[in-house]
Design an enzyme around this catalytic site. Structure first.
Site, PDB file in Angstrom:
ATOM      1  N   ARG A 137       0.845  -1.192   0.000  1.00  0.00           N
ATOM      2  CA  ARG A 137       0.000   0.000   0.000  1.00  0.00           C
ATOM      3  C   ARG A 137       0.882   1.244   0.000  1.00  0.00           C
ATOM      4  NH1 ARG A 137      -4.955   1.802  -1.466  1.00  0.00           N
ATOM      5  NH2 ARG A 137      -6.179   2.741   0.213  1.00  0.00           N
ATOM      6  N   THR A 426      -9.294   0.453 -10.053  1.00  0.00           N
ATOM      7  CA  THR A 426      -8.444  -0.606  -9.527  1.00  0.00           C
ATOM      8  C   THR A 426      -8.484  -1.746 -10.536  1.00  0.00           C
ATOM      9  OG1 THR A 426      -9.009   0.089  -7.279  1.00  0.00           O
ATOM     10  CG2 THR A 426      -8.135  -2.120  -7.489  1.00  0.00           C
ATOM     11  N   ASP A 466      -7.710   8.381   0.283  1.00  0.00           N
ATOM     12  CA  ASP A 466      -8.382   7.296   0.999  1.00  0.00           C
ATOM     13  C   ASP A 466      -8.313   7.494   2.512  1.00  0.00           C
ATOM     14  OD1 ASP A 466      -9.321   5.953  -1.157  1.00  0.00           O
ATOM     15  OD2 ASP A 466      -7.939   4.273  -1.044  1.00  0.00           O
ATOM     16  N   SER A 492     -10.204  -1.047   0.585  1.00  0.00           N
ATOM     17  CA  SER A 492     -11.212  -2.102   0.506  1.00  0.00           C
ATOM     18  C   SER A 492     -10.765  -3.243  -0.392  1.00  0.00           C
ATOM     19  CB  SER A 492     -12.526  -1.539  -0.044  1.00  0.00           C
ATOM     20  OG  SER A 492     -13.085  -0.610   0.844  1.00  0.00           O
ATOM     21  N   GLY A 512     -13.387  -1.812  -7.680  1.00  0.00           N
ATOM     22  CA  GLY A 512     -14.727  -1.319  -7.373  1.00  0.00           C
ATOM     23  C   GLY A 512     -14.846  -0.478  -6.130  1.00  0.00           C
ATOM     24  N   GLY A 513     -13.738   0.121  -5.624  1.00  0.00           N
ATOM     25  CA  GLY A 513     -13.847   0.939  -4.419  1.00  0.00           C
ATOM     26  C   GLY A 513     -14.364   0.115  -3.255  1.00  0.00           C
TER      27      GLY A 513
END
Length: 605
Positions: A137, A426, A466, A492, A512-513
């Site tokens: 991340r 994503t 985010d 997520s 898809g968030g």
């Protein structure tokens, strides 16, 4: 009104942080490629493809899985899948293939992922039988402050005001992950993995209808900075479907990675170009330095696993909320017979929808970077806790309201309710290699086209948005997902490997968030409870509930929607652009599936 104008209007008109999140999450930056039941025909705008790619497109359009006996790769663009297939068919590992797949995705699907973003990887090792996860991340630069996304009055910035420019850019993690995965599990020569992607970037690729439409839809939002404008709007016009697009700067970046590894990205000339682009976005400059890049590290974390119907569902724990929230949903549903109810039953979807709402209440309160605060990870997926939360679903109608529970490690319950916004740009990669190693990797630059800032031939993420824009909730409690130097924002992303009796039976994931969680949970339920094959599970209608309203794909579930309305749900018809890529490992061999809502395919051998 543009979709960004709509996004801002929704935000400004919301009465609370929770409503703002719900309104913003209802706007999907990436539209579907086609209606799920009408997948693109073979050779639909991709240029010359291999016979295996055409077979993958035909299988997807006919709603059936691709089958193979040895290896399989499923990803979001035929050219990327071809790159991975070439590695696997010559004896490469799943980690080798991932490097090639990701390098091509960053070229042909730049709006979704790339070297300028971050990723989570779940790996099941066939020799040891162990499942582990790698956290790549993005991190916040050391110079950020808690007021990064607040104006002079201490109020949160409007979302797109924060996104576009250098302010939102986190230190990328994807190149470090590619190298770390290859170091651990790769078999082929590192430099050789980049030969195909370098050639494709230098010689050019055919612009797909999806990429062309997304660029055109962006319009002015993608033309604030010269490098981005020059690439996506050559001659002042958006790139056209069917045209050839070359990216010599990206080819040079890949060549540097091939020659010098990730050090070329984090310490070399590429690092200089990234910092110059981030800090040079003068209308909204960022804080990144070369020291921030040089300090970046991939972190190995234990997989988070939850038992569901004699299966172990394993994925990425915090800073991702994916495995925890998917696991909570499944754990709460364990006491209910979804198989007997069936996929078309409103009662099935009442249970799934309310389980998701309950899980999302915990997600907003407790989940963030575990290196910066206590996250009650074990407590959130403790079977006794999930059984207790599952009892909330025992009524006949939708729950009137939900609230966070009290998992173990009660001291974490003082965190405030989060309001961070996560948007669905994503992509996902699923791979099984010839030795039975299984990879599930979700990778992102966050918003469609990220920060819109380009450096060294690739787009930079806007991942810092985010984080919560506020540091405290309305009751004065500190928000767990508030920004801090070196911190990783909550995600997520839910790359998942499902095992039975210790052996993998499925790898799955999606863009898809925050809806990723619902997409992945639905696909797992569809296969385990409803007996669907992997393509059927991926193609089935999406119904997602996070905050109360039930999101339903238009025209696909009219009877279900009516039944759910009778049970008390507010129905919200909206495009649900999942991008599920999955592989099932069965006694008869491998089955691969790809989401008809996007361009991906599966290839096996």
């Amino acid at each position: 009104m543009t979709r960004y104008g709509l996004m801002l209007a929704l935000l400004l008109g919301s009465a609370s942080a929770g409503l703002a999140q719900q309104a913003t999450d209802s706007v999907a930056p990436e539209a579907p490629t086609a209606a799920p039941e009408t997948a693109p025909a073979p050779d639909a705008g991709f240029g010359p493809l291999t016979d295996a790619s055409r077979a993958g497109l035909i299988a997807k359009s006919e709603g059936r899985p691709v089958t193979a006996g040895n290896w399989m790769v499923s990803a979001a663009h035929p050219l990327a899948v071809e790159a991975g297939a070439k590695i696997l068919e010559t004896g490469g590992s799943a980690a080798d293939a991932m490097v090639a797949v990701q390098a091509v995705l960053g070229l042909v699907e730049p709006q979704s992922s790339g070297l300028g973003g971050g990723a989570f990887l779940v790996w099941h090792d066939s020799s040891s039988g162990e499942t582990t996860t790698l956290d790549a991340r993005e991190t916040a630069p050391r110079a950020v402050t808690p007021t990064l996304f607040q104006n002079e009055q201490g109020e949160p910035l409007e979302f797109m005001e924060a996104v576009v420019g250098g302010r939102s850019v986190g230190v990328p993690g994807t190149p470090a992950l590619m190298e770390e995965a290859h170091r651990r599990w790769g078999r082929m020569n590192w430099a050789g993995l980049f030969e195909g992607p370098i050639r494709l970037a230098a010689d050019g690729f055919t612009v797909s209808p999806r990429l062309a439409s997304l660029v055109a839809e962006e319009g002015e939002a993608l033309q604030r900075y010269p490098a981005t404008t020059d690439y996506f709007f050559p001659g002042g016009q958006p790139v056209a479907a069917g045209s050839m697009l070359t990216n010599p700067a990206y080819a040079d970046t890949l060549a540097q990675l091939a020659a010098d590894g990730a050090d070329a990205f984090y310490r070399g000339e590429i690092a200089h170009e990234i910092v110059a682009a981030v800090r040079g976005a003068e209308d909204n400059s960022g804080h990144m330095t070369r020291d921030d890049l040089a300090a970046y590290r991939v972190i190995e974390r234990p997989a988070v696993c939850v038992e569901y119907r004699d299966h172990d569902v394993c994925g990425m724990g915090p800073p991702s909320s994916g495995a925890l929230t998917v696991g909570q949903i499944l754990g709460m549903l364990g006491g209910y017979d979804l198989a007997a109810l069936g996929a078309e039953s409103p009662e099935s979807w009442r249970l799934i929808g309310d389980a998701s709402r309950v899980a999302f209440a915990d997600r907003e309160r407790y989940m963030a970077d575990p290196d910066f605060l206590a996250v009650p990870t074990r407590g959130l997926v403790d079977p006794a806790y999930l059984a207790e939360r599952g009892q909330l679903l025992s009524g006949d109608d939708s729950l009137p309201e939900v609230s966070p529970g009290s998992p173990g490690w009660a001291h974490a319950s003082l965190w405030g309710r989060d309001e961070s916004l996560e948007l669905p740009s994503t992509t996902h990669i699923s791979i099984v290699d010839g030795d039975g190693n299984v990879l599930s990797m979700t990778t992102t630059i966050e918003n469609g086209f990220g920060s819109r800032v380009m450096a060294a031939g690739f787009l930079l993420n806007n991942e810092l948005t985010d984080f919560s824009f506020r540091t405290h909730d309305d009751e004065g409690r500190v928000i767990a997902n508030a920004v801090a130097p070196g911190k990783r924002p909550r995600s997520s992303m839910a790359p998942t490997i499902v095992l039975k009796d210790g052996a993998p039976v499925m790898t799955i994931g999606s863009p898809g968030g925050s809806r990723i969680i619902g997409y992945v949970a639905r696909a797992i339920i569809a296969q385990i409870d409803w007996g669907m094959d992997i393509q059927q599970a991926i193609s089935a209608p999406n119904l997602v509930n996070r905050f109360g309203p039930m999101d339903v794909e238009p025209g696909r579930s009219a009877e279900l929607a009516a039944g759910l309305a009778d049970l008390g749900f507010e129905i919200n018809e909206t495009a649900l652009t999942s991008g599920l890529q999955g592989i099932a490992i069965t006694p008869d061999g491998l089955q691969g599936g790809a989401d008809p809502r996007r361009e991906g395919i599966a290839i096996g051998g």
